[in-house]
Design an enzyme around this catalytic site. Structure first.
Site, PDB file in Angstrom:
ATOM      1  N   HIS A   1      -2.548   9.993  -5.204  1.00 49.51           N
ATOM      2  CA  HIS A   1      -1.263  10.456  -4.670  1.00 49.51           C
ATOM      3  C   HIS A   1      -0.295  10.507  -5.835  1.00 49.51           C
ATOM      4  O   HIS A   1      -0.559   9.963  -6.910  1.00 49.51           O
ATOM      5  CB  HIS A   1      -0.730   9.516  -3.578  1.00 49.51           C
ATOM      6  CG  HIS A   1      -0.554   8.102  -4.054  1.00 49.51           C
ATOM      7  ND1 HIS A   1       0.487   7.706  -4.863  1.00 49.51           N
ATOM      8  CD2 HIS A   1      -1.313   6.993  -3.860  1.00 49.51           C
ATOM      9  CE1 HIS A   1       0.370   6.423  -5.135  1.00 49.51           C
ATOM     10  NE2 HIS A   1      -0.725   5.964  -4.546  1.00 49.51           N
TER      11      HIS A   1
ATOM     12  N   SER B   1      -2.124   5.252  -1.279  1.00 50.41           N
ATOM     13  CA  SER B   1      -3.393   4.820  -1.867  1.00 50.41           C
ATOM     14  C   SER B   1      -4.475   4.624  -0.819  1.00 50.41           C
ATOM     15  O   SER B   1      -5.654   4.887  -1.075  1.00 50.41           O
ATOM     16  CB  SER B   1      -3.190   3.519  -2.651  1.00 50.41           C
ATOM     17  OG  SER B   1      -2.352   3.722  -3.756  1.00 50.41           O
TER      18      SER B   1
ATOM     19  N   ARG C   1      10.762  -7.127   2.685  1.00 47.80           N
ATOM     20  CA  ARG C   1       9.309  -6.974   2.716  1.00 47.80           C
ATOM     21  C   ARG C   1       8.617  -7.799   1.633  1.00 47.80           C
ATOM     22  O   ARG C   1       7.426  -8.093   1.756  1.00 47.80           O
ATOM     23  CB  ARG C   1       8.912  -5.501   2.585  1.00 47.80           C
ATOM     24  CG  ARG C   1       9.324  -4.851   1.286  1.00 47.80           C
ATOM     25  CD  ARG C   1       8.863  -3.410   1.194  1.00 47.80           C
ATOM     26  NE  ARG C   1       7.427  -3.326   0.927  1.00 47.80           N
ATOM     27  CZ  ARG C   1       6.726  -2.199   1.004  1.00 47.80           C
ATOM     28  NH1 ARG C   1       7.323  -1.074   1.359  1.00 47.80           N
ATOM     29  NH2 ARG C   1       5.448  -2.182   0.724  1.00 47.80           N
TER      30      ARG C   1
END
Length: 511
Positions: free
Chosen positions: A438, A68, A191
């Site tokens: 994308h 992005s 994460r």
């Protein structure tokens, strides 16, 4: 007698459908499984083409999936921009990174004082935020400078790569350390905690406490740390590897962040710096690539110049734009599409649609789409607005969960929203350019290293649809070129607004 223009120069809408990629129908293609009559008709009945949104076409390494950030940057710049991952790889290949004066100084100092080097970053090869192989160069540099204590604070992925692959990537980290002759994994955390960017400091503080103070669950190996997660690699709990000994960041140590993308690591970097400073620890902190932190962290690789793009041209022409997105993609239609410039320019209006509480995208795949759509419709009806730039986030954000059913629902919700926006455009005499940034939702499974097929929530290298909906129907529809790239979007937008592309743009108007 001249043929009338199929699109009259005038106000319009740039509609970015995040994660809208193009691929053949398949059992794991959420877009083909979803009922999307509006999107189907959009592509079939209006001038359309496929635009390259990955690899060299947008400034990434060959074969690298789009994302992005680079997608919106290239849409806004009107030209491919060498992305940070490419610039880092070029610095490695040329030897410039290994010989960088700042890296040399940091490693010399920590070696001379018998301090420790702490390498912090995402350990996968997703190439969205980081690449595990970059560790090889950093570990080799540490070995050359005879830094004896090198601790790797590993962040597991499960989002840009297939879930449950964290063990394999940590095995690779150990191999790289063994090959370099220095370094060991000291801590592991997912994460979801270490790379929050929504301001949830409760999550970030777990990562800070782990690295700075060694607060986490003891684990006898990196593999056992990964296996302790009940929610996949993204949510591996804070884990301290007992075999590494005391790997807390101490006064006089150095910290090197090896994510090349800023947005999901900068909150952690800022909070760690603040925590260390408050506890009286002076630490030499450096990043592999340039970060947008509050704290000034020197970078080893500087980012590319993105000036001369759509935002500059709109401002110079005195055109007014409204940028609309919900929180997850707000920076993309403002900061990134403006060339990583946070300045709100003259003639710009930014509309952030915020949600309530922590998002569960599987349970709520509609997110805040209704409110985003209402804001776009309202802006489209304003006579003082030349260009509405909006991002519909659902296809990508829900696609990242890897949940096929929820992503199908997100695609169908997006289809209904596009229908309302197209109607608003017709009512206000606006043209529409709809484009993906994308691919994502068109491939929801991927083969794992062990050969099994697993849910996949990452991006793809597929091209994206690019459609122009004219603001008049009394002339034949134009035909677009058979190939395009995201770099062609800004020149096309300026052409539709009645202006020439900027001199810095290498893309071309598609009409």
């Amino acid at each position: 007698m001249s043929t009338p223009e199929p699109v009259l120069a005038g106000p319009g809408i740039l509609l970015v459908l995040d994660g809208w990629g193009s691929a053949d129908a398949a059992d794991d293609n959420a877009l083909s499984l979803a009922r999307t009559p509006v999107l189907d008709e959009l592509v079939a009945q209006h001038p359309s083409t496929l635009a390259e949104a990955s690899g060299e076409a947008v400034g990434l390494l060959p074969g690298t999936v789009g994302n992005s950030e680079i997608g919106h940057m290239v849409i806004g710049a009107g030209r491919p921009l060498p992305y940070d991952s490419l610039l880092v790889q070029q610095a490695i290949d040329s030897g410039a990174l290994r010989s960088h004066p700042r890296l040399d100084a940091v490693l010399n100092e920590v070696a001379a004082t018998s301090g420790a080097l702490h390498l912090i970053g995402l350990c996968s090869d997703g190439q969205i935020h980081a690449h595990v192989e970059h560790l090889s160069e950093l570990l080799a540099a540490a070995a050359t400078h005879q830094v004896e204590r090198v601790f790797i604070h590993a962040i597991t992925d499960g989002r840009d790569v297939a879930d449950h692959t964290g063990e394999a990537y940590l095995t690779r980290v150990a191999e790289l350390a063994a090959a370099a002759g220095t370094g060991q994994i000291a801590t592991v955390i997912g994460r979801g905690y270490a790379m929050d960017k929504a301001g949830d400091l409760d999550l970030t503080e777990r990562a800070v406490a782990l690295v700075a103070d060694g607060r986490g669950s003891p684990a006898d190996s990196a593999h056992s740390a990964v296996h302790s997660s009940e929610r996949g690699d993204e949510w591996v709990p804070a884990s301290v590897l007992t075999e590494a000994g005391d790997a807390r960041v101490a006064d006089g140590d150095a910290v090197l962040w090896f994510n090349f993308r800023s947005d999901r690591i900068q909150q952690f970097a800022d909070r760690l710096h603040e925590h260390l400073t408050a506890s009286g620890r002076t630490v030499n902190m450096v990043s592999l690539a340039q970060y947008d932190t509050r704290t000034a962290i020197p970078a080893l690789v500087k980012r590319a110049d993105a000036s001369g793009g759509l935002a500059d041209e709109l401002q110079e022409a005195g055109l007014r734009s409204v940028r609309i997105a919900e929180t997850e993609k707000f920076e993309h239609v403002t900061y990134y599409i403006n060339g990583r410039d946070a300045t709100v320019r003259d003639g710009e209006e930014h509309v952030r649609i915020t949600g309530e509480g922590k998002a569960d995208y599987v349970a709520h795949p509609h997110m805040n789409l209704d409110r985003v759509t209402d804001a776009v419709v309202e802006a489209a009806g304003r006579v003082d607005v030349d260009l509405v730039i909006a991002n519909l986030a659902n296809i990508d954000v829900v696609g990242h969960t890897g949940n096929l059913a929820a992503t199908v629902t997100a695609c169908e919700a997006t289809d209904a929203a596009v229908d309302q926006i197209l109607q608003a455009a017709r009512n206000s005499g606006r043209w529409v350019v709809a484009v993906g940034d994308h691919g994502n939702a068109e491939r929801m499974t991927k083969q794992a290293p062990d050969g099994s097929v697993r849910p996949y929530g990452g991006h793809t290298t597929n091209p994206v649809p690019l459609v122009i909906v004219p603001n008049r129907t009394d002339t034949p529809a134009p035909t677009l070129p058979g190939t395009a790239t995201l770099a062609d979007v800004a020149p096309t937008i300026l052409h539709l607004l009645g202006h020439k592309p900027g001199p810095a743009m290498t893309g071309r108007p598609l009409l």
